[in-house]
Design a protein around this motif. Structure first.
Motif, short mmCIF file in Angstrom:
data_model
loop_
_atom_site.label_atom_id
_atom_site.label_comp_id
_atom_site.label_asym_id
_atom_site.label_seq_id
_atom_site.Cartn_x
_atom_site.Cartn_y
_atom_site.Cartn_z
N PHE A 171 -5.75 14.40 13.60
CA PHE A 171 -5.89 15.39 12.55
C PHE A 171 -6.52 16.67 13.08
O PHE A 171 -7.46 16.65 13.85
CB PHE A 171 -6.75 14.84 11.40
CG PHE A 171 -6.05 13.80 10.58
CD1 PHE A 171 -5.06 14.17 9.69
CD2 PHE A 171 -6.35 12.47 10.73
CE1 PHE A 171 -4.40 13.21 8.94
CE2 PHE A 171 -5.69 11.50 9.99
CZ PHE A 171 -4.71 11.87 9.09
N CYS A 172 -5.96 17.80 12.61
CA CYS A 172 -6.53 19.10 12.97
C CYS A 172 -7.85 19.29 12.24
O CYS A 172 -7.94 19.02 11.05
CB CYS A 172 -5.55 20.21 12.57
SG CYS A 172 -6.24 21.86 12.81
N TYR A 173 -8.86 19.75 12.96
CA TYR A 173 -10.17 19.93 12.33
C TYR A 173 -10.19 21.14 11.40
O TYR A 173 -11.03 21.27 10.54
CB TYR A 173 -11.27 20.12 13.39
CG TYR A 173 -11.35 19.01 14.42
CD1 TYR A 173 -10.78 17.78 14.19
CD2 TYR A 173 -12.01 19.22 15.63
CE1 TYR A 173 -10.85 16.76 15.14
CE2 TYR A 173 -12.09 18.21 16.58
CZ TYR A 173 -11.51 16.99 16.34
OH TYR A 173 -11.59 16.01 17.26
N GLU A 174 -9.26 22.04 11.61
CA GLU A 174 -9.25 23.26 10.81
C GLU A 174 -8.51 23.06 9.49
O GLU A 174 -9.03 23.33 8.43
CB GLU A 174 -8.57 24.40 11.57
CG GLU A 174 -9.21 24.76 12.89
CD GLU A 174 -10.54 25.50 12.73
OE1 GLU A 174 -10.73 26.15 11.70
OE2 GLU A 174 -11.38 25.39 13.64
N CYS A 175 -7.28 22.60 9.58
CA CYS A 175 -6.44 22.54 8.38
C CYS A 175 -6.10 21.11 7.98
O CYS A 175 -5.43 20.89 7.00
CB CYS A 175 -5.15 23.34 8.60
SG CYS A 175 -4.05 22.62 9.82
N ASN A 176 -6.58 20.15 8.76
CA ASN A 176 -6.36 18.74 8.47
C ASN A 176 -4.89 18.32 8.50
O ASN A 176 -4.53 17.29 7.94
CB ASN A 176 -6.97 18.34 7.12
CG ASN A 176 -8.38 17.84 7.31
OD1 ASN A 176 -8.66 17.10 8.25
ND2 ASN A 176 -9.27 18.24 6.43
N VAL A 191 -4.00 20.41 20.09
CA VAL A 191 -3.42 21.66 19.63
C VAL A 191 -2.70 21.43 18.32
O VAL A 191 -1.87 20.54 18.21
CB VAL A 191 -2.43 22.22 20.68
CG1 VAL A 191 -1.80 23.51 20.19
CG2 VAL A 191 -3.14 22.44 22.01
N CYS A 192 -3.04 22.23 17.32
CA CYS A 192 -2.39 22.13 16.02
C CYS A 192 -1.22 23.10 15.96
O CYS A 192 -1.39 24.30 16.16
CB CYS A 192 -3.39 22.45 14.91
SG CYS A 192 -2.64 22.42 13.27
N LYS A 193 -0.05 22.55 15.69
CA LYS A 193 1.14 23.40 15.63
C LYS A 193 1.24 24.11 14.29
O LYS A 193 1.99 25.06 14.13
CB LYS A 193 2.40 22.57 15.87
CG LYS A 193 2.51 22.14 17.34
CD LYS A 193 3.82 21.41 17.59
CE LYS A 193 3.57 19.97 17.98
NZ LYS A 193 4.80 19.19 18.10
N ALA A 194 0.49 23.60 13.31
CA ALA A 194 0.53 24.21 11.99
C ALA A 194 -0.29 25.49 11.93
O ALA A 194 0.17 26.51 11.45
CB ALA A 194 0.04 23.22 10.93
N CYS A 195 -1.53 25.45 12.45
CA CYS A 195 -2.40 26.62 12.34
C CYS A 195 -2.79 27.20 13.69
O CYS A 195 -3.43 28.23 13.76
CB CYS A 195 -3.66 26.28 11.53
SG CYS A 195 -4.87 25.31 12.42
N GLY A 196 -2.41 26.54 14.76
CA GLY A 196 -2.67 27.08 16.09
C GLY A 196 -4.06 26.78 16.62
O GLY A 196 -4.42 27.23 17.71
ZN LIG Z 1 -4.46 23.11 11.97
#
Ligand SMILES: [Zn+2]
Length: 89
Positions: free
Chosen positions: A57-62, A79-84
């Protein structure tokens, strides 16, 4: 283990994590994870949850499976591909 499909991770990585956490042996048979000890479904689910929170899970946008682990130099980075967002481990 269907969970491995859902989270889009190498089953070997998940197995390695579980082996380390439980101090047990485990094998991958196709997409099934064979654990060489009796563990309750609950124990396993709990660890998988921890794995997800740490490595998926992305820590920023989950965002769940829109992340991947990339090696940047000698560091593993989520690396989150959703929010970078990038989170070194
Ligand atoms: Zn994210």
């Amino acid at each position: 283990m269907d969970i491995v499909d859902i989270i889009n991770r190498d089953p070997k990585d998940v197995a390695k994590f579980l082996m380390h956490e439980f101090g047990i042996g485990a094998n991958i048979d196709g997409k099934r994870l064979i654990i060489e000890r009796k563990l309750t479904q609950e124990q396993i689910s709990q660890k998988i949850q921890e794995y997800l929170e740490t490595y998926v899970f992305c820590y920023e946008c989950n965002a769940p499976p829109d992340t991947e682990i990339q090696k940047i130099g000698r560091t593993s980075v989520l690396v989150c591909k959703a929010c970078g967002a990038q989170h070194p481990h």
